[in-house]
Design a protein around this motif. Structure first.
Motif, PDB file in Angstrom:
ATOM      1  N   LYS A  86      19.033  16.302 -18.376  1.00 24.59           N
ATOM      2  CA  LYS A  86      19.243  17.743 -18.391  1.00 24.59           C
ATOM      3  C   LYS A  86      17.884  18.438 -18.367  1.00 24.59           C
ATOM      4  N   PRO A  87      17.810  19.666 -17.913  1.00 21.29           N
ATOM      5  CA  PRO A  87      16.530  20.388 -17.923  1.00 21.29           C
ATOM      6  C   PRO A  87      15.895  20.429 -19.319  1.00 21.29           C
ATOM      7  N   GLU A  88      16.716  20.480 -20.343  1.00 24.93           N
ATOM      8  CA  GLU A  88      16.164  20.527 -21.703  1.00 24.93           C
ATOM      9  C   GLU A  88      15.565  19.202 -22.151  1.00 24.93           C
ATOM     10  N   ASP A  89      15.711  18.162 -21.344  1.00 26.31           N
ATOM     11  CA  ASP A  89      15.033  16.890 -21.633  1.00 26.31           C
ATOM     12  C   ASP A  89      13.593  16.892 -21.141  1.00 26.31           C
ATOM     13  N   THR A  90      13.209  17.922 -20.437  1.00 27.23           N
ATOM     14  CA  THR A  90      11.844  18.003 -19.928  1.00 27.23           C
ATOM     15  C   THR A  90      10.847  18.012 -21.078  1.00 27.23           C
ATOM     16  N   ALA A  91       9.911  17.067 -21.028  1.00 30.85           N
ATOM     17  CA  ALA A  91       8.933  16.917 -22.105  1.00 30.85           C
ATOM     18  C   ALA A  91       7.979  15.781 -21.744  1.00 30.85           C
ATOM     19  N   VAL A  92       6.946  15.665 -22.538  1.00 34.85           N
ATOM     20  CA  VAL A  92       6.121  14.463 -22.498  1.00 34.85           C
ATOM     21  C   VAL A  92       6.731  13.479 -23.491  1.00 34.85           C
ATOM     22  N   TYR A  93       6.996  12.287 -23.022  1.00 37.12           N
ATOM     23  CA  TYR A  93       7.620  11.263 -23.850  1.00 37.12           C
ATOM     24  C   TYR A  93       6.554  10.271 -24.315  1.00 37.12           C
ATOM     25  N   TYR A  94       6.538  10.034 -25.617  1.00 36.72           N
ATOM     26  CA  TYR A  94       5.563   9.135 -26.223  1.00 36.72           C
ATOM     27  C   TYR A  94       6.262   7.936 -26.850  1.00 36.72           C
ATOM     28  N   CYS A  95       5.694   6.761 -26.666  1.00 35.52           N
ATOM     29  CA  CYS A  95       6.155   5.626 -27.450  1.00 35.52           C
ATOM     30  C   CYS A  95       5.204   5.451 -28.629  1.00 35.52           C
ATOM     31  N   ALA A  96       5.735   4.889 -29.694  1.00 40.84           N
ATOM     32  CA  ALA A  96       4.965   4.737 -30.915  1.00 40.84           C
ATOM     33  C   ALA A  96       5.413   3.484 -31.647  1.00 40.84           C
ATOM     34  N   ALA A  97       4.521   2.956 -32.478  1.00 39.38           N
ATOM     35  CA  ALA A  97       4.806   1.752 -33.245  1.00 39.38           C
ATOM     36  C   ALA A  97       4.591   2.015 -34.728  1.00 39.38           C
ATOM     37  N   TRP A 113       0.220   5.251 -31.296  1.00 42.01           N
ATOM     38  CA  TRP A 113       0.848   6.104 -30.276  1.00 42.01           C
ATOM     39  C   TRP A 113       0.283   5.784 -28.898  1.00 42.01           C
ATOM     40  N   GLY A 114       1.177   5.834 -27.912  1.00 43.18           N
ATOM     41  CA  GLY A 114       0.748   5.731 -26.532  1.00 43.18           C
ATOM     42  C   GLY A 114       0.321   7.086 -26.008  1.00 43.18           C
ATOM     43  N   GLN A 115      -0.062   7.128 -24.751  1.00 46.36           N
ATOM     44  CA  GLN A 115      -0.633   8.342 -24.176  1.00 46.36           C
ATOM     45  C   GLN A 115       0.416   9.315 -23.655  1.00 46.36           C
ATOM     46  N   GLY A 116       1.661   8.912 -23.547  1.00 44.44           N
ATOM     47  CA  GLY A 116       2.704   9.813 -23.087  1.00 44.44           C
ATOM     48  C   GLY A 116       2.960   9.722 -21.596  1.00 44.44           C
ATOM     49  N   THR A 117       4.195   9.975 -21.215  1.00 46.24           N
ATOM     50  CA  THR A 117       4.578  10.023 -19.815  1.00 46.24           C
ATOM     51  C   THR A 117       5.460  11.257 -19.612  1.00 46.24           C
ATOM     52  N   GLN A 118       5.175  12.008 -18.571  1.00 43.82           N
ATOM     53  CA  GLN A 118       5.849  13.284 -18.344  1.00 43.82           C
ATOM     54  C   GLN A 118       7.203  13.075 -17.671  1.00 43.82           C
ATOM     55  N   VAL A 119       8.211  13.704 -18.233  1.00 43.04           N
ATOM     56  CA  VAL A 119       9.533  13.750 -17.616  1.00 43.04           C
ATOM     57  C   VAL A 119       9.862  15.207 -17.348  1.00 43.04           C
TER      58      VAL A 119
END
Length: 123
Positions: A86-97, A113-119
């Motif tokens: 959905k449009p509201e899912d638009t964000a930078v997504y980060y993985c973390a441990a 934390w990782g560097q993030g990936t844009q969605v």
């Protein structure tokens, strides 16, 4: 732990993506893995997490039924399948441990934390 997230992109609403996060530097089975996201002007929010063994998961209410999280300890990789975007899912997504022994959802519990990936999801 070093984390490298990938798989983001620009998609139309309703489509899917598969986000990946590769880890190195620590035994993958000794960490809880999580995904968070941050949209412009908003705080970072919890999306999903998976236990050390992979046998337990937690998902934010906003993504239940659309997102799934999985991991392969042998491959040191965690994935998040994101469907029905959905449009509201638009964000930078980060993985973390996290070194926690149980699944945790607060970003303060994650040390790495990782560097993030844009969605970006278009209407």
């Amino acid at each position: 732990v070093q984390l490298q997230a990938s798989g983001g992109g620009l998609v139309q609403a309703g489509n899917s993506l598969r986000l990946s996060c590769a880890a190195s530097g620590r035994t993958f089975s000794s960490v809880v893995m999580g995904w968070f996201r941050q949209a412009p002007g908003k705080e970072r929010e919890f999306v999903a997490a998976i236990s050390r063994s992979g046998g337990s998961t937690s998902l934010a209410d906003s993504v239940k039924g659309r997102f799934t999280i999985s991991k392969d300890n042998a491959k040191n990789t965690v994935w998040m399948q994101v469907n029905s975007l959905k449009p509201e899912d638009t964000a930078v997504y980060y993985c973390a441990a996290s070194s926690a022994y149980v699944v945790v959802t607060s970003p303060t519990r994650y040390e790495y934390w990782g560097q993030g990936t844009q969605v970006t999801v278009l209407q």
